[in-house]
Scaffold this active site. Structure first.
Site, PDB file in Angstrom:
ATOM      1  N   ASN A  85      10.253  65.809  80.940  1.00 45.07           N
ATOM      2  CA  ASN A  85      11.620  65.797  80.421  1.00 45.07           C
ATOM      3  C   ASN A  85      11.925  67.230  79.988  1.00 45.07           C
ATOM      4  OD1 ASN A  85      13.959  65.494  78.990  1.00 45.07           O
ATOM      5  ND2 ASN A  85      13.247  63.712  77.820  1.00 45.07           N
ATOM      6  N   LYS A 127       9.126  67.954  77.106  1.00 46.21           N
ATOM      7  CA  LYS A 127       8.159  66.931  76.733  1.00 46.21           C
ATOM      8  C   LYS A 127       7.525  66.457  78.035  1.00 46.21           C
ATOM      9  CE  LYS A 127       8.568  62.654  74.003  1.00 46.21           C
ATOM     10  NZ  LYS A 127       7.565  62.768  73.003  1.00 46.21           N
ATOM     11  N   ARG A 167      13.074  63.578  84.399  1.00 49.04           N
ATOM     12  CA  ARG A 167      14.345  63.091  83.855  1.00 49.04           C
ATOM     13  C   ARG A 167      15.465  64.043  84.265  1.00 49.04           C
ATOM     14  NH1 ARG A 167      16.772  63.845  78.032  1.00 49.04           N
ATOM     15  NH2 ARG A 167      18.568  62.484  78.258  1.00 49.04           N
ATOM     16  N   HIS A 189      22.221  57.904  78.479  1.00 48.41           N
ATOM     17  CA  HIS A 189      21.166  57.116  77.815  1.00 48.41           C
ATOM     18  C   HIS A 189      20.834  55.852  78.617  1.00 48.41           C
ATOM     19  CE1 HIS A 189      22.526  58.738  73.605  1.00 48.41           C
ATOM     20  NE2 HIS A 189      21.493  59.463  74.064  1.00 48.41           N
ATOM     21  N   GLY A 193      21.966  61.868  69.419  1.00 51.50           N
ATOM     22  CA  GLY A 193      23.051  61.485  70.326  1.00 51.50           C
ATOM     23  C   GLY A 193      23.127  59.962  70.274  1.00 51.50           C
ATOM     24  N   ARG A 250      28.231  65.720  67.328  1.00 51.77           N
ATOM     25  CA  ARG A 250      29.367  65.511  68.249  1.00 51.77           C
ATOM     26  C   ARG A 250      30.381  64.524  67.656  1.00 51.77           C
ATOM     27  NH1 ARG A 250      25.810  63.862  73.228  1.00 51.77           N
ATOM     28  NH2 ARG A 250      24.036  64.857  72.248  1.00 51.77           N
ATOM     29  N   ASP A 289      21.368  65.162  59.914  1.00 51.20           N
ATOM     30  CA  ASP A 289      20.207  64.280  59.798  1.00 51.20           C
ATOM     31  C   ASP A 289      20.548  63.062  58.948  1.00 51.20           C
ATOM     32  OD1 ASP A 289      17.671  63.143  58.887  1.00 51.20           O
ATOM     33  OD2 ASP A 289      16.815  64.864  59.950  1.00 51.20           O
ATOM     34  N   MET A 290      20.507  61.889  59.567  1.00 52.65           N
ATOM     35  CA  MET A 290      20.927  60.670  58.869  1.00 52.65           C
ATOM     36  C   MET A 290      20.084  60.396  57.623  1.00 52.65           C
ATOM     37  SD  MET A 290      23.102  58.345  58.628  1.00 52.65           S
ATOM     38  CE  MET A 290      24.075  57.535  59.851  1.00 52.65           C
ATOM     39  N   ARG A 291      18.787  60.733  57.676  1.00 56.64           N
ATOM     40  CA  ARG A 291      17.957  60.480  56.488  1.00 56.64           C
ATOM     41  C   ARG A 291      18.485  61.244  55.287  1.00 56.64           C
ATOM     42  NH1 ARG A 291      12.520  61.254  59.679  1.00 56.64           N
ATOM     43  NH2 ARG A 291      13.977  62.761  60.538  1.00 56.64           N
ATOM     44  N   GLU A 295      16.441  52.214  64.961  1.00 61.21           N
ATOM     45  CA  GLU A 295      15.109  51.637  64.771  1.00 61.21           C
ATOM     46  C   GLU A 295      14.684  51.671  63.308  1.00 61.21           C
ATOM     47  OE1 GLU A 295      12.362  53.764  67.351  1.00 61.21           O
ATOM     48  OE2 GLU A 295      13.734  53.513  69.035  1.00 61.21           O
ATOM     49  N   ASN A 296      15.155  52.708  62.582  1.00 60.84           N
ATOM     50  CA  ASN A 296      14.582  52.966  61.254  1.00 60.84           C
ATOM     51  C   ASN A 296      15.494  52.725  60.067  1.00 60.84           C
ATOM     52  OD1 ASN A 296      12.024  53.965  62.215  1.00 60.84           O
ATOM     53  ND2 ASN A 296      13.192  55.693  63.036  1.00 60.84           N
ATOM     54  N   GLU A 347      11.829  55.847  76.484  1.00 59.53           N
ATOM     55  CA  GLU A 347      12.445  56.349  77.715  1.00 59.53           C
ATOM     56  C   GLU A 347      11.411  56.911  78.675  1.00 59.53           C
ATOM     57  OE1 GLU A 347      15.202  58.293  74.953  1.00 59.53           O
ATOM     58  OE2 GLU A 347      16.657  58.177  76.578  1.00 59.53           O
TER      59      GLU A 347
END
Ligand code: AMP
Length: 604
Positions: free
Chosen positions: A7, A14, A80, A169, A201, A230, A272-274, A323-324, A378
């Site tokens: 990827n 990665k 990818r 995605h 994203g 975004r 960062d959502m956290r 997920e978290n 993915e």
């Protein structure tokens, strides 16, 4: 099989060797900060590069990876690729033609496709004797109907520049939808699933009986949900207004929408959502608003996608946030009782996903709609798609042609409706037996009345069935004024109805009008020869005297009762100018583009 998945992104790469059965990672190599201070991490070793850029860093990294691979066998490489445009609707073996086509898509994904391609070209120099496969982020959404993928701008511009909704995605949406079906012991083709991929994203998809029919990202990954940086959906008028007021250049508008908006823009601080959740808890009002807007947009799309599919059976949350974060899942799914989705707050809080525990359900047992959090993978999905393609490519060529038959508009009636239209206990009389054993065209016809027009005589096919089903073409649909969905035979839930008139009565049927999904009937023995199973979806090339044509999205129906035959409607038959005795050839795989088709047509 062992598949190396690569990827290659703009600032990081990665790569992993994956065992496709267990999902185990045999070896990993990650490269960070390629554009400023590149670091290659591989098998516990860390190398700091003296120069920056993909060219230099990958030419250092791949020899190192080869050395670490030693005598591990790799069967193929899956790359990818972000944008497959209109050319690619499934994974494809990489050839020079394919690379050229990916390059031609650069204008649609300028930040991604050129880098994906560079990764492929450099990898090809080091991994010379194994197949390289491209897996596209957009491919899963190739099934979007025209009404969903068309933007309301002049069609001349859309055609000239290939402007349409492509969606992204796809690998993740497909993976979690399949995992959801597996977890629920159901067939994906029996479920209407809304998938929410919420990460840096974010996007959502409506997956109706296995096919993506709506998705929130558009021609680019900018449309739809609020994301890390975004904006997602925005009134285009705001851009014109800001451009005037702030005198912004194209580059500045691009930066504004892609890098400075979303959670970062609303919070004025971080993407960062956290961190946002933590600051919101401490009373930061901008962060509170960021969370509210983020979840509100998801709720809005859940409602919209339920409407698009005429209901929903499963809602899946995935990605770093999905997920978290129990809080985001809670805000997105509370008060959905009207849809039949009832959140179980305790279960939601107790979900801790891991490799050994990748799926958590957080709806009550009596909730009609299942709510699930699923860890996406993915890379594993790319590995499995790569494996499937190379296995198919190795198959031997022994497949017979398939006869093609055109189905004119017709109707199947239930016992009750037949009684109402023709009188109690009326028995249909046989005009002509049909190719499928036991089926016949009846002498009897009915009048069909739609909101706009009517057909005086529509042939009844017998024998009677448990449900009414009127099968019409797109042209018929516009003539009658009915908006009929494409469905396989028997799936008439949430479809429109019409009025039927027979010699003894008039009936308003409330559902049952469909555009039949083109399909192939075959026996289990045929299915074995073709290497398909019931409800697989394949492409078929129709060999016609006049004009050969490839039909995508053809449904396989397997039953010992069936005779091998492909059924298409009159519009489709006309499009291919099909005469008597036409046959189709099953493509085992296709590139979705006639020019690029390089795979064998497996026929005798
Ligand atoms: P992804 O792009 O899928 O890796 O997701 C990254 C996003 O997930 C970031 O906004 C993270 O803050 C967010 N995230 C990761 N863990 C949590 C968590 N426990 N709670 C909320 N957000 C999280």
């Amino acid at each position: 099989m062992h598949i190396l998945v690569i990827n290659c992104g703009s600032s990081s790469v990665k790569s992993e060797i994956i065992n496709t059965i267990s999902g185990d990672r045999i070896l990993e190599m990650n490269i960070h900060r390629i554009l400023d201070t590149p670091i290659i991490e591989c098998d516990g070793e860390e190398i700091h590069c003296e120069k920056t850029g993909h060219d230099f860093v990958l030419n250092k990294a791949f020899p190192l990876l080869l050395q670490k691979i030693g005598d591990i066998t790799i069967n193929a490489i899956g790359h990818r690729v972000v944008h497959g445009g209109q050319a690619f609707d499934e994974p494809v073996m990489i050839t020079n033609e394919v690379k050229k086509a990916i390059e031609e898509l650069n204008p649609l994904a300028p930040l991604h496709n050129p880098i994906n391609l560079l990764g492929i070209q450099i990898a090809e120099q080091y991994f010379t004797d194994i197949p390289h496969v491209a897996v596209f982020d957009t491919a899963f959404h190739a099934t979007l109907p025209r009404r969903a993928k068309t933007y309301a701008i002049p069609h001349t511009l859309s055609q000239k520049y290939n402007i349409q909704r492509y969606g992204f995605h796809g690998t993740s949406h497909e993976y979690v939808a399949k995992e959801a079906a597996r977890f629920l012991n159901s067939n994906i083709k029996d479920l209407r699933i809304i998938t929410c991929h919420l990460g840096n994203g974010s996007s959502m998809a409506a997956i109706e009986y296995g096919r993506s029919v709506e998705t929130s990202m558009g021609m680019t990954p900018l449309e739809g949900l609020v994301m890390g940086t975004r904006s997602g959906d925005i009134d285009a008028g705001i851009l014109l207004y800001l451009q005037q007021k702030e005198n912004l250049s194209i580059k500045e508008i691009d930066d504004l929408l892609n890098k400075k908006s979303g959670l970062k823009g609303i919070s004025g601080d971080t993407n960062d959502m956290r961190d946002i959740i933590e600051k919101a808890a401490q009373g930061d009002d901008h962060c509170r608003l960021a969370i509210q807007v983020f979840a509100h947009r998801i709720r809005k799309y859940i409602g919209a996608y339920s409407a698009v599919m005429g209901g929903v059976d499963v809602i899946v949350f995935t990605g770093g946030i999905g997920e978290n974060s129990p809080m985001v899942r809670h805000r997105s799914t509370q008060r959905l009782d009207y849809l039949g989705a009832i959140i179980n707050e305790d279960k939601n809080h107790d979900i801790h996903l891991s490799k050994d525990n990748p799926i958590g359900e957080f709806s009550w047992n009596h909730s009609k709609v299942k709510l699930l959090a699923i860890q996406t993978d993915e890379q594993l999905s790319i590995a499995r798609q790569t494996e499937k393609l190379i296995q198919e490519d190795l198959k031997v060529n022994t497949i017979p042609p398939i006869p093609v038959a055109i189905s004119a508009r017709h109707i199947h009636l239930s016992r009750e409706t037949l009684d109402q239209l023709f009188g109690e206990g009326y028995e249909l009389t046989v005009k002509k037996p049909l190719s499928q054993p036991g089926q016949f065209a009846a002498n009897e016809t009915v009048q069909v009345i739609g909101p706009k027009n009517q057909f005086e005589t529509v042939r009844i096919l017998g024998p009677v069935r448990s449900k009414n089903q009127l099968e019409i073409s797109r042209t018929d649909e516009f003539f009658l004024g009915i908006d009929a969905p494409i469905r396989e035979s028997g799936k008439t839930e949430n479809t429109p109805g019409c009025v039927l008139v027979g010699p003894k009565g008039k009936v308003q049927i409330h559902d049952g009008v469909i555009c039949a999904w083109r399909h192939i009937h075959m026996t289990p023995q045929d299915a074995e020869i073709f290497g398909v199973v019931d409800r697989d979806i394949v492409d078929v090339k129709i060999q016609s005297d006049e004009r050969s044509l490839v039909f995508g999205n053809v449904l396989i129906r397997v039953s010992p009762k069936y005779k091998l035959e492909m059924h298409i409607d009159t519009d489709e038959g006309n499009a291919a100018e099909i005469g008597k005795g036409a046959t189709g050839v099953l493509y085992i795989t296709t590139d979705g583009n006639a020019q690029l088709t390089k795979k064998k047509l497996k026929t005798v």
